[in-house]
Design an enzyme around this catalytic site. Structure first.
Site, PDB file in Angstrom:
ATOM      1  N   HIS A  72      -6.244  -3.132 -35.116  1.00  0.00           N
ATOM      2  CA  HIS A  72      -6.207  -2.047 -36.099  1.00  0.00           C
ATOM      3  C   HIS A  72      -5.098  -2.328 -37.106  1.00  0.00           C
ATOM      4  O   HIS A  72      -4.014  -2.761 -36.722  1.00  0.00           O
ATOM      5  CB  HIS A  72      -5.923  -0.706 -35.416  1.00  0.00           C
ATOM      6  N   TYR A 190      -3.857  10.989 -35.935  1.00  0.00           N
ATOM      7  CA  TYR A 190      -2.819  11.884 -35.414  1.00  0.00           C
ATOM      8  C   TYR A 190      -2.908  13.178 -36.225  1.00  0.00           C
ATOM      9  O   TYR A 190      -2.634  13.166 -37.431  1.00  0.00           O
ATOM     10  CB  TYR A 190      -1.426  11.269 -35.599  1.00  0.00           C
ATOM     11  N   PRO A 281       4.257   9.905 -25.143  1.00  0.00           N
ATOM     12  CA  PRO A 281       3.315   8.878 -25.596  1.00  0.00           C
ATOM     13  C   PRO A 281       2.995   8.889 -27.100  1.00  0.00           C
ATOM     14  O   PRO A 281       2.272   8.016 -27.581  1.00  0.00           O
ATOM     15  CB  PRO A 281       2.055   9.155 -24.774  1.00  0.00           C
ATOM     16  N   LYS A 285       4.722   3.797 -27.182  1.00  0.00           N
ATOM     17  CA  LYS A 285       5.761   2.811 -26.910  1.00  0.00           C
ATOM     18  C   LYS A 285       5.949   2.432 -25.439  1.00  0.00           C
ATOM     19  O   LYS A 285       6.572   1.406 -25.145  1.00  0.00           O
ATOM     20  CB  LYS A 285       7.115   3.326 -27.450  1.00  0.00           C
ATOM     21  N   TYR A 366       6.167   1.809 -35.502  1.00  0.00           N
ATOM     22  CA  TYR A 366       4.928   1.933 -34.727  1.00  0.00           C
ATOM     23  C   TYR A 366       4.435   0.571 -34.253  1.00  0.00           C
ATOM     24  O   TYR A 366       3.996   0.411 -33.114  1.00  0.00           O
ATOM     25  CB  TYR A 366       3.843   2.617 -35.576  1.00  0.00           C
TER      26      TYR A 366
HETATM   27  C1  FAD Z   1      -0.709   9.651 -17.225  1.00  0.00           C
HETATM   28  C2  FAD Z   1       0.001   8.693 -18.151  1.00  0.00           C
HETATM   29  C3  FAD Z   1      -0.528   8.456 -19.423  1.00  0.00           C
HETATM   30  C4  FAD Z   1       0.110   7.567 -20.284  1.00  0.00           C
HETATM   31  N1  FAD Z   1      -0.402   7.376 -21.532  1.00  0.00           N
HETATM   32  C5  FAD Z   1       0.230   6.551 -22.372  1.00  0.00           C
HETATM   33  C6  FAD Z   1      -0.262   6.335 -23.677  1.00  0.00           C
HETATM   34  O1  FAD Z   1      -1.278   6.889 -24.077  1.00  0.00           O
HETATM   35  N2  FAD Z   1       0.425   5.488 -24.493  1.00  0.00           N
HETATM   36  C7  FAD Z   1       1.571   4.851 -24.072  1.00  0.00           C
HETATM   37  O2  FAD Z   1       2.156   4.075 -24.828  1.00  0.00           O
HETATM   38  N3  FAD Z   1       2.051   5.040 -22.843  1.00  0.00           N
HETATM   39  C8  FAD Z   1       1.409   5.854 -21.995  1.00  0.00           C
HETATM   40  N4  FAD Z   1       1.911   6.034 -20.766  1.00  0.00           N
HETATM   41  C9  FAD Z   1       3.093   5.257 -20.398  1.00  0.00           C
HETATM   42  C10 FAD Z   1       2.744   3.839 -19.946  1.00  0.00           C
HETATM   43  O3  FAD Z   1       1.537   3.850 -19.241  1.00  0.00           O
HETATM   44  C11 FAD Z   1       3.900   3.335 -19.110  1.00  0.00           C
HETATM   45  O4  FAD Z   1       5.015   3.268 -19.955  1.00  0.00           O
HETATM   46  C12 FAD Z   1       3.662   1.988 -18.448  1.00  0.00           C
HETATM   47  O5  FAD Z   1       2.723   2.109 -17.410  1.00  0.00           O
HETATM   48  C13 FAD Z   1       4.963   1.421 -17.887  1.00  0.00           C
HETATM   49  O6  FAD Z   1       4.702   0.300 -17.084  1.00  0.00           O
HETATM   50  P1  FAD Z   1       5.581   0.007 -15.802  1.00  0.00           P
HETATM   51  O7  FAD Z   1       5.057  -1.286 -15.256  1.00  0.00           O
HETATM   52  O8  FAD Z   1       7.015   0.123 -16.131  1.00  0.00           O
HETATM   53  O9  FAD Z   1       5.299   1.210 -14.805  1.00  0.00           O
HETATM   54  P2  FAD Z   1       3.966   1.653 -14.055  1.00  0.00           P
HETATM   55  O10 FAD Z   1       2.772   1.322 -14.841  1.00  0.00           O
HETATM   56  O11 FAD Z   1       4.186   3.062 -13.634  1.00  0.00           O
HETATM   57  O12 FAD Z   1       3.932   0.735 -12.759  1.00  0.00           O
HETATM   58  C14 FAD Z   1       4.762   0.944 -11.651  1.00  0.00           C
HETATM   59  C15 FAD Z   1       4.056   0.445 -10.406  1.00  0.00           C
HETATM   60  O13 FAD Z   1       4.930   0.551  -9.298  1.00  0.00           O
HETATM   61  C16 FAD Z   1       4.193   1.042  -8.195  1.00  0.00           C
HETATM   62  N5  FAD Z   1       5.141   1.639  -7.247  1.00  0.00           N
HETATM   63  C17 FAD Z   1       5.748   2.841  -7.311  1.00  0.00           C
HETATM   64  N6  FAD Z   1       6.561   3.030  -6.270  1.00  0.00           N
HETATM   65  C18 FAD Z   1       6.478   1.899  -5.527  1.00  0.00           C
HETATM   66  C19 FAD Z   1       7.073   1.494  -4.305  1.00  0.00           C
HETATM   67  N7  FAD Z   1       7.936   2.274  -3.652  1.00  0.00           N
HETATM   68  N8  FAD Z   1       6.766   0.271  -3.806  1.00  0.00           N
HETATM   69  C20 FAD Z   1       5.897  -0.544  -4.458  1.00  0.00           C
HETATM   70  N9  FAD Z   1       5.283  -0.185  -5.613  1.00  0.00           N
HETATM   71  C21 FAD Z   1       5.581   1.013  -6.128  1.00  0.00           C
HETATM   72  C22 FAD Z   1       3.209   2.021  -8.801  1.00  0.00           C
HETATM   73  O14 FAD Z   1       2.097   2.245  -7.972  1.00  0.00           O
HETATM   74  C23 FAD Z   1       2.824   1.285 -10.079  1.00  0.00           C
HETATM   75  O15 FAD Z   1       1.717   0.437  -9.905  1.00  0.00           O
HETATM   76  C24 FAD Z   1       1.301   6.916 -19.887  1.00  0.00           C
HETATM   77  C25 FAD Z   1       1.826   7.163 -18.630  1.00  0.00           C
HETATM   78  C26 FAD Z   1       1.201   8.050 -17.766  1.00  0.00           C
HETATM   79  C27 FAD Z   1       1.811   8.325 -16.413  1.00  0.00           C
END
Ligand code: FAD
Length: 372
Positions: A72, A190, A281, A285, A366
């Site tokens: 996009h 938006y 969200p 980011k 962005y």
């Molecule tokens: C419902 C929701 C909607 C979202 N929508 C958007 C969006 O539209 N746009 C956007 O930019 N961001 C969005 N986000 C944010 C984005 O998805 C996150 O910033 C991103 O997933 C971060 O990645 P991460 O790997 O740090 O964490 P996560 O993706 O949360 O991964 C962490 C992993 O650790 C695992 N875990 C947890 N505890 C333990 C443990 N004790 N032992 C082993 N494993 C464990 C979890 O199961 C998970 O798989 C959203 C978040 C949520 C919750």
């Protein structure tokens, strides 16, 4: 058991770190609490900054993204009954890639399994010891030179870092649907509206991802599909344009929070992604910051300089925190409905659509600021 880097969590942060270190010949073990199936179908983010898309390509996991992702060149801002296009490509020469977090996770998981590297699903980590580098999980212990805490906001690693916490809770949330219908718009919309914010997004040419602002503790049971479509139509209405509906595949409410824990490291433990910081969200980011953290962490593990890890990450984290907070407060209906606030929001939106300087600033943030 011993390894060089023990990674807690197989979300975007943990999986990307595993891949970057694999390419540098560094040994890693990944622990994930949930099943592979669950991780690959958890609907979350969908907007990749160009620099993140480039990193995935360089890491050899970008082929499907390039084939199926949708580049996009900008977004639309809608307010006061008008829809305005911000052309990022024209303003700053770069855009974004629409490719679901689920797909990024699938690609990285498949690459890791193909390399035959250890990834233990359904193995929750019970505790981590930043001093000794020991990870304890159900049925065993693993000694690590470095522990990467990539287990998100509700994981165990965050609590093992004595950090100063900076937080902001927002008095609203998003009700999101994933619908099996071609998106009704060419690029994200938006919409600021007196009934509340709405966002029209997508995951693929056949899957639309739409959101409406609701109370932060809204009960999804109060939102049958028809009500969601009616509300989306009311908030995004435009003469000569129609929102098409379709079967709703997924529906959920996400609360909005800003959070930063400083520092992001303690002893042998380094936090990355949502384990260290959360953004609402609105600025798209969360996933991008997670990938940026592990890019810095992988470089520091390979080249040295781990002591500077937290400081280096936090510069971009705080830029994204500000941008996400700013987008959120500009676009949402603020509880209380203070008319002064409302006029400030509209003035800011008008400024973005009439001043190239203002538009360029939004576009830069962005799509991902290059230097922070
Ligand atoms: C419902 C929701 C909607 C979202 N929508 C958007 C969006 O539209 N746009 C956007 O930019 N961001 C969005 N986000 C944010 C984005 O998805 C996150 O910033 C991103 O997933 C971060 O990645 P991460 O790997 O740090 O964490 P996560 O993706 O949360 O991964 C962490 C992993 O650790 C695992 N875990 C947890 N505890 C333990 C443990 N004790 N032992 C082993 N494993 C464990 C979890 O199961 C998970 O798989 C959203 C978040 C949520 C919750």
């Amino acid at each position: 058991m011993r390894t060089q880097v023990g990674i807690v969590g197989a979300g975007p942060a943990g999986l990307t770190l595993g891949r970057l270190l694999e390419l540098q010949g560094i040994e890693t073990v990944i622990f994930e609490a949930r099943s592979r199936e669950y991780c690959e179908h958890r609907i979350r983010a969908g907007v990749l900054e160009q620099r993140v898309a480039d990193l995935l390509r360089e890491a050899g996991v970008g082929a499907r993204m390039d084939a199926e992702g949708i580049p996009h060149g900008g977004i639309h801002l809608q307010f006061a009954g008008e829809r305005h296009h911000l052309d990022f490509e024209e303003l700053i020469g770069r855009g974004i890639m629409i490719y679901g977090q689920t797909e990024v996770v699938k690609d990285l998981t498949a690459a890791r399994l193909e390399s035959g590297l250890p990834i233990h699903f359904e193995t929750p980590v019970e505790s981590v010891d930043p001093e000794t580098g020991v990870i304890r999980y159900a049925g065993g212990e693993l000694e690590c030179d470095v522990i990467a805490g990539c287990d998100g906001f509700h994981g165990v690693c965050r609590g093992a870092v004595p950090a100063r916490m900076f937080e902001r809770e927002y008095p609203f949330g998003w009700l999101g649907i994933l619908a099996q219908v071609a998106p009704s718009m060419d690029e994200l919309v938006y919409a600021h509206h007196e009934r509340g914010f709405a966002l029209l997004s997508l995951r693929s040419p056949q899957l639309s991802r739409y959101y409406v602002q609701v109370a932060h503790d809204e009960d999804v049971a109060h939102w049958p599909d028809e009500r969601v479509w009616d509300e989306l139509r009311a908030r995004t209405a435009l003469d000569g344009w129609e929102l098409h509906d379709g079967p709703v595949l997924e529906k959920g409410v996400t609360g909005m929070r800003s959070y930063v824990g400083e520092p992001m490291q303690h002893g042998r433990l380094y936090l990355a992604g949502d384990a260290a910081h959360i953004v609402p969200p609105t600025g798209a980011k969360g996933l991008n910051l997670a990938v940026n953290d592990v890019r810095i962490l992988a470089e520091a593990i390979v080249d040295g300089g781990l002591e500077h890890y937290s400081g280096q990450c936090l510069r971009r984290v705080w830029r994204a925190e500000h941008f996400s907070w700013w987008m959120t407060t500009m676009l949402h209906r603020l509880p209380g409905g203070d008319p002064f606030d409302e006029q400030l929001q509209l003035s800011q939106l008008r400024y973005l659509t009439t001043s190239e300087t203002a538009a360029r600033s939004l576009a830069g943030n962005y799509t991902g600021i290059e230097t922070v």
